[in-house]
Design a protein around this motif. Structure first.
Motif, PDB file in Angstrom:
ATOM      1  N   UNK A 133       0.830  -1.204   0.000  1.00  0.00           N
ATOM      2  CA  UNK A 133       0.000   0.000   0.000  1.00  0.00           C
ATOM      3  C   UNK A 133       0.862   1.251   0.000  1.00  0.00           C
ATOM      4  N   UNK A 134       0.452   2.237  -0.832  1.00  0.00           N
ATOM      5  CA  UNK A 134       1.096   3.540  -0.851  1.00  0.00           C
ATOM      6  C   UNK A 134       0.018   4.591  -0.656  1.00  0.00           C
ATOM      7  N   UNK A 135       0.223   5.471   0.313  1.00  0.00           N
ATOM      8  CA  UNK A 135      -0.745   6.525   0.615  1.00  0.00           C
ATOM      9  C   UNK A 135      -0.083   7.878   0.386  1.00  0.00           C
ATOM     10  N   UNK A 136      -0.785   8.746  -0.336  1.00  0.00           N
ATOM     11  CA  UNK A 136      -0.361  10.126  -0.496  1.00  0.00           C
ATOM     12  C   UNK A 136      -1.443  10.966   0.168  1.00  0.00           C
ATOM     13  N   UNK A 137      -1.108  11.539   1.330  1.00  0.00           N
ATOM     14  CA  UNK A 137      -2.078  12.299   2.106  1.00  0.00           C
ATOM     15  C   UNK A 137      -1.777  12.166   3.579  1.00  0.00           C
ATOM     16  N   UNK A 138      -2.546  12.866   4.382  1.00  0.00           N
ATOM     17  CA  UNK A 138      -2.321  12.898   5.822  1.00  0.00           C
ATOM     18  C   UNK A 138      -3.148  11.839   6.541  1.00  0.00           C
ATOM     19  N   UNK A 139      -2.613  11.362   7.667  1.00  0.00           N
ATOM     20  CA  UNK A 139      -3.302  10.382   8.507  1.00  0.00           C
ATOM     21  C   UNK A 139      -3.406  10.961   9.914  1.00  0.00           C
ATOM     22  N   UNK A 140      -4.612  10.931  10.479  1.00  0.00           N
ATOM     23  CA  UNK A 140      -4.839  11.386  11.850  1.00  0.00           C
ATOM     24  C   UNK A 140      -5.665  10.341  12.577  1.00  0.00           C
ATOM     25  N   UNK A 141      -5.171   9.880  13.728  1.00  0.00           N
ATOM     26  CA  UNK A 141      -5.893   8.911  14.533  1.00  0.00           C
ATOM     27  C   UNK A 141      -5.454   9.043  15.982  1.00  0.00           C
ATOM     28  N   UNK A 142      -6.322   8.626  16.902  1.00  0.00           N
ATOM     29  CA  UNK A 142      -5.964   8.616  18.320  1.00  0.00           C
ATOM     30  C   UNK A 142      -5.249   7.335  18.703  1.00  0.00           C
ATOM     31  N   UNK A 143      -5.162   6.390  17.780  1.00  0.00           N
ATOM     32  CA  UNK A 143      -4.595   5.084  18.086  1.00  0.00           C
ATOM     33  C   UNK A 143      -3.208   4.887  17.499  1.00  0.00           C
ATOM     34  N   UNK A 144      -2.908   3.634  17.204  1.00  0.00           N
ATOM     35  CA  UNK A 144      -1.610   3.217  16.703  1.00  0.00           C
ATOM     36  C   UNK A 144      -1.636   3.096  15.189  1.00  0.00           C
ATOM     37  N   UNK A 145      -0.537   3.505  14.545  1.00  0.00           N
ATOM     38  CA  UNK A 145      -0.368   3.340  13.103  1.00  0.00           C
ATOM     39  C   UNK A 145       0.888   2.513  12.887  1.00  0.00           C
ATOM     40  N   UNK A 146       0.741   1.441  12.114  1.00  0.00           N
ATOM     41  CA  UNK A 146       1.887   0.616  11.743  1.00  0.00           C
ATOM     42  C   UNK A 146       2.058   0.723  10.239  1.00  0.00           C
ATOM     43  N   UNK A 147       3.250   1.144   9.802  1.00  0.00           N
ATOM     44  CA  UNK A 147       3.511   1.361   8.386  1.00  0.00           C
ATOM     45  C   UNK A 147       4.457   0.286   7.877  1.00  0.00           C
TER      46      UNK A 147
ATOM     47  N   UNK B 104       4.094   6.013   2.939  1.00  0.00           N
ATOM     48  CA  UNK B 104       3.206   7.150   3.193  1.00  0.00           C
ATOM     49  C   UNK B 104       3.958   8.420   2.826  1.00  0.00           C
ATOM     50  N   UNK B 105       3.339   9.232   1.975  1.00  0.00           N
ATOM     51  CA  UNK B 105       3.844  10.566   1.667  1.00  0.00           C
ATOM     52  C   UNK B 105       2.815  11.541   2.210  1.00  0.00           C
ATOM     53  N   UNK B 106       3.076  12.074   3.392  1.00  0.00           N
ATOM     54  CA  UNK B 106       2.137  12.975   4.043  1.00  0.00           C
ATOM     55  C   UNK B 106       2.421  13.028   5.523  1.00  0.00           C
ATOM     56  N   UNK B 107       1.644  13.800   6.221  1.00  0.00           N
ATOM     57  CA  UNK B 107       1.829  13.983   7.657  1.00  0.00           C
ATOM     58  C   UNK B 107       1.032  12.945   8.431  1.00  0.00           C
ATOM     59  N   UNK B 108       1.585  12.527   9.563  1.00  0.00           N
ATOM     60  CA  UNK B 108       0.921  11.548  10.419  1.00  0.00           C
ATOM     61  C   UNK B 108       0.803  12.128  11.816  1.00  0.00           C
ATOM     62  N   UNK B 109      -0.401  12.088  12.371  1.00  0.00           N
ATOM     63  CA  UNK B 109      -0.643  12.472  13.765  1.00  0.00           C
ATOM     64  C   UNK B 109      -1.333  11.277  14.408  1.00  0.00           C
ATOM     65  N   UNK B 110      -0.671  10.678  15.409  1.00  0.00           N
ATOM     66  CA  UNK B 110      -1.227   9.487  16.048  1.00  0.00           C
ATOM     67  C   UNK B 110      -0.682   9.366  17.468  1.00  0.00           C
ATOM     68  N   UNK B 111      -1.204   8.398  18.205  1.00  0.00           N
ATOM     69  CA  UNK B 111      -0.680   8.151  19.547  1.00  0.00           C
ATOM     70  C   UNK B 111       0.635   7.390  19.467  1.00  0.00           C
ATOM     71  N   UNK B 112       0.655   6.307  18.690  1.00  0.00           N
ATOM     72  CA  UNK B 112       1.841   5.469  18.566  1.00  0.00           C
ATOM     73  C   UNK B 112       2.113   5.192  17.093  1.00  0.00           C
ATOM     74  N   UNK B 113       3.358   5.371  16.667  1.00  0.00           N
ATOM     75  CA  UNK B 113       3.761   5.075  15.294  1.00  0.00           C
ATOM     76  C   UNK B 113       4.814   3.988  15.305  1.00  0.00           C
ATOM     77  N   UNK B 114       4.613   2.998  14.453  1.00  0.00           N
ATOM     78  CA  UNK B 114       5.624   1.965  14.228  1.00  0.00           C
ATOM     79  C   UNK B 114       5.875   1.918  12.724  1.00  0.00           C
ATOM     80  N   UNK B 115       7.116   2.186  12.327  1.00  0.00           N
ATOM     81  CA  UNK B 115       7.503   2.059  10.927  1.00  0.00           C
ATOM     82  C   UNK B 115       8.307   0.775  10.823  1.00  0.00           C
ATOM     83  N   UNK B 116       7.746  -0.221  10.134  1.00  0.00           N
ATOM     84  CA  UNK B 116       8.401  -1.527   9.983  1.00  0.00           C
ATOM     85  C   UNK B 116       9.617  -1.400   9.069  1.00  0.00           C
TER      86      UNK B 116
END
Length: 142
Positions: A22-36, A40-52
């Motif tokens: 998956x490739x995302x162009x755009x921003x991601x906002x969540x109160x939870x966890x994001x695992x990439x 992703x080309x864009x801004x991320x606002x989250x509680x927890x970020x994991x970039x694999x």
């Protein structure tokens, strides 16, 4: 016996996973966890970020905790940052705690933040960044 919806507590614990294909162009906002695992080309606002290890993020990231195993290009503002052995980071990190494992590649600035008091960000080396006061403005003008 069966409910039509998922209980709120269960919904809050489910991470948002961006799979390797998956490739995302755009921003991601969540109160939870994001695992990439993908890109992703864009801004991320989250509680927890994991970039694999296969994950790639280009943009500004704001989170409470971030663990980077893959590639991050941009800025990261997080209370807790962990760069693993396989991490590749190009950009500035603003953090309270920072862990860099041997083998991680990091090119940028580390900006440690200890606390915020009255709108002033106090840095660990005793520097402070604050908006200029009226007294400072007057001294500069005259």
């Amino acid at each position: 016996m069966f409910s039509k919806g998922t209980p709120k507590a269960a919904q809050d614990n489910v991470p948002s996973i961006i799979s390797g294909s998956t490739q995302i162009v755009g921003d991601i906002t969540t109160d939870g966890e994001v695992q990439v695992d993908g890109k992703i080309e864009g801004n991320i606002r989250c509680h927890t970020l994991i970039v694999a290890e296969t994950g790639e993020v280009t943009g500004k990231v704001t989170s409470e905790a971030a663990t980077i195993h893959g590639t991050l290009t941009g800025t990261l503002q997080s209370r807790s940052v962990n760069l693993s052995t396989s991490a590749r980071v190009i950009g500035d990190l603003t953090h309270e705690t920072l862990t860099i494992e041997p083998g991680a590649h990091f090119k940028g600035q580390c900006i440690p933040v200890e606390s915020k008091k009255d709108g002033v960000v106090v840095l660990s080396d005793a520097r402070a960044i604050a908006p200029p006061s009226q007294k400072t403005k007057a001294a500069a003008q005259g």
